[in-house]
Motif scaffolding. Sequence first.
Motif, PDB file in Angstrom:
ATOM      1  N   ARG A 323       1.009  -1.379  -0.042  1.00 22.33           N
ATOM      2  CA  ARG A 323      -0.180   0.325  -0.318  1.00 22.33           C
ATOM      3  C   ARG A 323       0.948   1.294  -0.205  1.00 22.33           C
ATOM      4  N   GLY A 324      -0.257   2.303  -0.198  1.00 20.63           N
ATOM      5  CA  GLY A 324       0.951   3.608  -0.644  1.00 20.63           C
ATOM      6  C   GLY A 324       0.249   4.605  -0.833  1.00 20.63           C
ATOM      7  N   ALA A 325       0.453   5.310  -1.475  1.00 16.83           N
ATOM      8  CA  ALA A 325      -0.339   6.908  -1.864  1.00 16.83           C
ATOM      9  C   ALA A 325      -0.480   6.903  -3.659  1.00 16.83           C
ATOM     10  N   SER A 326      -1.717   7.510  -4.253  1.00 16.50           N
ATOM     11  CA  SER A 326      -1.296   8.357  -5.369  1.00 16.50           C
ATOM     12  C   SER A 326      -1.297   9.467  -4.892  1.00 16.50           C
ATOM     13  N   ILE A 327      -0.252  10.302  -5.921  1.00 21.06           N
ATOM     14  CA  ILE A 327      -0.946  11.918  -5.740  1.00 21.06           C
ATOM     15  C   ILE A 327      -1.208  13.131  -7.033  1.00 21.06           C
ATOM     16  N   LEU A 328      -2.433  13.398  -6.532  1.00 24.07           N
ATOM     17  CA  LEU A 328      -3.099  14.312  -7.838  1.00 24.07           C
ATOM     18  C   LEU A 328      -2.641  15.676  -7.445  1.00 24.07           C
ATOM     19  N   CYS A 329      -2.678  16.833  -8.495  1.00 20.89           N
ATOM     20  CA  CYS A 329      -2.585  17.995  -7.923  1.00 20.89           C
ATOM     21  C   CYS A 329      -3.387  18.656  -9.115  1.00 20.89           C
ATOM     22  N   GLY A 330      -4.141  19.458  -8.147  1.00 22.99           N
ATOM     23  CA  GLY A 330      -4.750  21.216  -9.123  1.00 22.99           C
ATOM     24  C   GLY A 330      -5.837  21.322  -9.262  1.00 22.99           C
ATOM     25  N   ALA A 331      -6.542  20.945  -7.933  1.00 22.77           N
ATOM     26  CA  ALA A 331      -7.826  20.958  -7.956  1.00 22.77           C
ATOM     27  C   ALA A 331      -8.449  21.993  -7.691  1.00 22.77           C
ATOM     28  N   LYS A 332      -9.966  23.130  -8.352  1.00 25.16           N
ATOM     29  CA  LYS A 332      -9.771  24.215  -7.121  1.00 25.16           C
ATOM     30  C   LYS A 332     -11.363  24.520  -8.054  1.00 25.16           C
ATOM     31  N   ALA A 333     -11.992  25.067  -7.083  1.00 31.29           N
ATOM     32  CA  ALA A 333     -13.260  25.819  -7.303  1.00 31.29           C
ATOM     33  C   ALA A 333     -13.556  26.559  -8.912  1.00 31.29           C
ATOM     34  N   PRO A 334     -15.064  27.113  -8.917  1.00 29.85           N
ATOM     35  CA  PRO A 334     -14.934  27.318 -10.206  1.00 29.85           C
ATOM     36  C   PRO A 334     -13.992  29.113 -10.465  1.00 29.85           C
ATOM     37  N   ILE A 335     -14.097  29.815  -9.477  1.00 38.18           N
ATOM     38  CA  ILE A 335     -13.864  30.996  -9.526  1.00 38.18           C
ATOM     39  C   ILE A 335     -11.918  31.546 -10.849  1.00 38.18           C
ATOM     40  N   LEU A 336     -12.466  32.274 -11.144  1.00 37.91           N
ATOM     41  CA  LEU A 336     -11.112  32.299 -12.536  1.00 37.91           C
ATOM     42  C   LEU A 336     -12.230  31.310 -13.558  1.00 37.91           C
ATOM     43  N   ASP A 337     -11.167  30.183 -12.907  1.00 41.71           N
ATOM     44  CA  ASP A 337     -10.879  29.559 -14.881  1.00 41.71           C
ATOM     45  C   ASP A 337     -12.554  28.412 -14.795  1.00 41.71           C
ATOM     46  N   GLY A 338     -12.905  27.828 -13.899  1.00 43.14           N
ATOM     47  CA  GLY A 338     -13.577  27.199 -14.326  1.00 43.14           C
ATOM     48  C   GLY A 338     -13.899  25.903 -13.152  1.00 43.14           C
ATOM     49  N   PRO A 339     -13.915  24.906 -12.854  1.00 44.05           N
ATOM     50  CA  PRO A 339     -13.657  24.174 -11.967  1.00 44.05           C
ATOM     51  C   PRO A 339     -12.905  23.029 -12.363  1.00 44.05           C
ATOM     52  N   GLN A 340     -12.014  22.767 -11.442  1.00 40.39           N
ATOM     53  CA  GLN A 340     -10.734  21.949 -11.978  1.00 40.39           C
ATOM     54  C   GLN A 340     -10.811  20.702 -11.240  1.00 40.39           C
ATOM     55  N   MET A 341     -11.162  19.043 -11.361  1.00 36.25           N
ATOM     56  CA  MET A 341     -10.563  18.117 -10.680  1.00 36.25           C
ATOM     57  C   MET A 341      -8.999  18.399 -10.559  1.00 36.25           C
ATOM     58  N   SER A 342      -8.429  17.338  -9.339  1.00 34.62           N
ATOM     59  CA  SER A 342      -6.753  17.778  -9.871  1.00 34.62           C
ATOM     60  C   SER A 342      -5.933  16.274 -10.753  1.00 34.62           C
ATOM     61  N   SER A 343      -4.529  16.196 -11.269  1.00 38.67           N
ATOM     62  CA  SER A 343      -4.365  15.398 -12.554  1.00 38.67           C
ATOM     63  C   SER A 343      -3.148  14.559 -11.622  1.00 38.67           C
ATOM     64  N   LEU A 344      -3.515  13.415 -12.061  1.00 43.14           N
ATOM     65  CA  LEU A 344      -2.629  11.688 -11.293  1.00 43.14           C
ATOM     66  C   LEU A 344      -0.977  13.147 -11.348  1.00 43.14           C
ATOM     67  N   LEU A 345      -0.193  12.743 -10.522  1.00 41.53           N
ATOM     68  CA  LEU A 345       1.529  13.380 -10.813  1.00 41.53           C
ATOM     69  C   LEU A 345       2.151  11.976 -10.297  1.00 41.53           C
ATOM     70  N   VAL A 346       1.788  11.725  -9.580  1.00 41.73           N
ATOM     71  CA  VAL A 346       2.345  10.216  -9.234  1.00 41.73           C
ATOM     72  C   VAL A 346       1.720   9.291  -9.022  1.00 41.73           C
ATOM     73  N   PRO A 347       2.041   7.771  -9.249  1.00 41.88           N
ATOM     74  CA  PRO A 347       1.067   6.932  -9.254  1.00 41.88           C
ATOM     75  C   PRO A 347       0.709   5.954  -8.647  1.00 41.88           C
ATOM     76  N   PHE A 348       2.199   6.249  -7.617  1.00 44.22           N
ATOM     77  CA  PHE A 348       2.137   5.432  -6.245  1.00 44.22           C
ATOM     78  C   PHE A 348       3.335   6.181  -5.758  1.00 44.22           C
ATOM     79  N   ILE A 349       3.392   6.278  -5.080  1.00 44.67           N
ATOM     80  CA  ILE A 349       4.198   6.755  -3.680  1.00 44.67           C
ATOM     81  C   ILE A 349       4.123   6.367  -2.125  1.00 44.67           C
TER      82      ILE A 349
END
Lengths: 437, 80
Positions: A323-349
Amino acid sequence: MAKHKTPLLDQLESGPWPSFVSDIKQECASRAKNAKGVDYQVPADCPDDLLGVLEMSYVDGETHWKHGGIVGVFGYGGGVIGRYCDQPEMFPGVAHFHTVRVNQPSGLYYTTEFLRQICDLWELRGSGLTNMHGSTGDIVLLGTTTPQLEEIFFDLTHKMNTDLGGSGSNLRTPSCCLGQSRCEFACIDTQQLCHDLTNTYQDELHRPAFPYKFKFKVDGCPNGCVAAIARSDFSIIGTWRDEIRIDQKAVAAYVGGEIKPNAGAHAGRDWGKFDIQKEVVDRCPTGCMKFEGGKLEINNKECVRCMHCINAMPRALRIGNDRGASILCGAKAPILDGPQMSSLLVPFIKAEEPYDEIKEIVENLWDWWMEEGKNRERLGETMKRLSFQKLLEVTNQKADARHVREPRHNPYIFWKEEEVKGGWQRDIADYRKKHQK
Amino acid sequence: MVLDTNEAKKKIVEFCESKSKTKTKFYFNDFTDLFPDEKARDVKKILTVLVNEGVLVFWSSGSTTMYGMAGAGKHAEGED
Ligand code: SF4
Ligand code: SF4
């Protein structure tokens, strides 16, 4: 007798749901009675004035709050949000009505003693009204005046062993699911990791120097009970890289109806006999399961850890052991550019104390974002503006097929000279041996 | 840190004062621009010293935070 007439708010109480209006009225009555003889340090009738100003906003269709200002405790840039009413003569009880954010305990575990202390403190030095919890996770104490702030801070830190949370352009209070303390799906110790990040990054939490807010959220598995993937700039989600453990006997018990699917969670209605083919195998998003001759098989290489089969048959299927974790980056609420989910950066750590590998990625990311991010730009927007490729570079990650969210989304990947065998130079004679002019 | 604390402090205060007619609040980035060769974290350390000395104060809207000279601009009553 209510201080202000509030017909519009009263109407809100008539629905079938619990109403915040009733809650505030209850607090008005309790403060008027003052059964415990509290020496209220802010106007005792501030909840009445809160109802009054809210009613006025409903009538006018616009807010009567001004926000922002220089309020806070000494040396801290976050944790207190200044709120002022723009009709202070009419509603003196809420002329100053600042919000205090308090760092919630990891996984939201409280003792009743702690909750009593919080409530007593807030009756004495605030409006008595709280919001458990704000969307970042903090305990939110609503409504106090500037002179109370240092006193509140002293009690929180010296008597209750807690601290202010984050606000403004800084690290926000990290939050996590309850993880291994209660949940068998937890692949990592979310509470430990969340607590560790909170303590390690105290300076970032209290002294803002980021382009904008930054949130950590830790989910123990892809079920995502704190919605890390949707609501944090740095989402840590527990996962495993070996195989889902299958107990074939328990599979048979589910099929035979001896064990209720989803631990009986949908038992309120008769859905008919459990059909493993229809309800589990056919619903696997990658089609990597099969049920033949009474045996369930999973092609783990194709499994995307969606958790569906494990949620449906928790006694037969269990998370893997590596076991470990995946790391995803960049989620945010709608302000400015619209809402966004995080994108996968590190598949397993691996996520084990002291979490140095994770922290290295965090710090590289911050160095880059602090340098390149525009004012009020979330990490997700910086990523979009400067490319995912750049993100990989600054965090020392190798490009991986799993980074591709969908095929042909962005075909323009620019190779650098050092990434290409032989660089930009080639032996033309050698090339011509295989390719005619 | 290559940055000399006293010199850096002076530079920051001078910068804030030079703008005081038009601006009373500054983004963190405004200060990193003053020290293009320094790491943002080192600039932050200097700002923290100035905050702890009471020279600078934080201004916050709740979602964004800025720095300002103590006593500059309209603020204490939340007029901003
Ligand atoms: S996110 Fe996963 S591990 Fe955490 S509480 Fe939810 S189901 Fe359990
Ligand atoms: S976790 Fe999801 S993807 Fe993996 S085998 Fe189960 S249903 Fe399929």
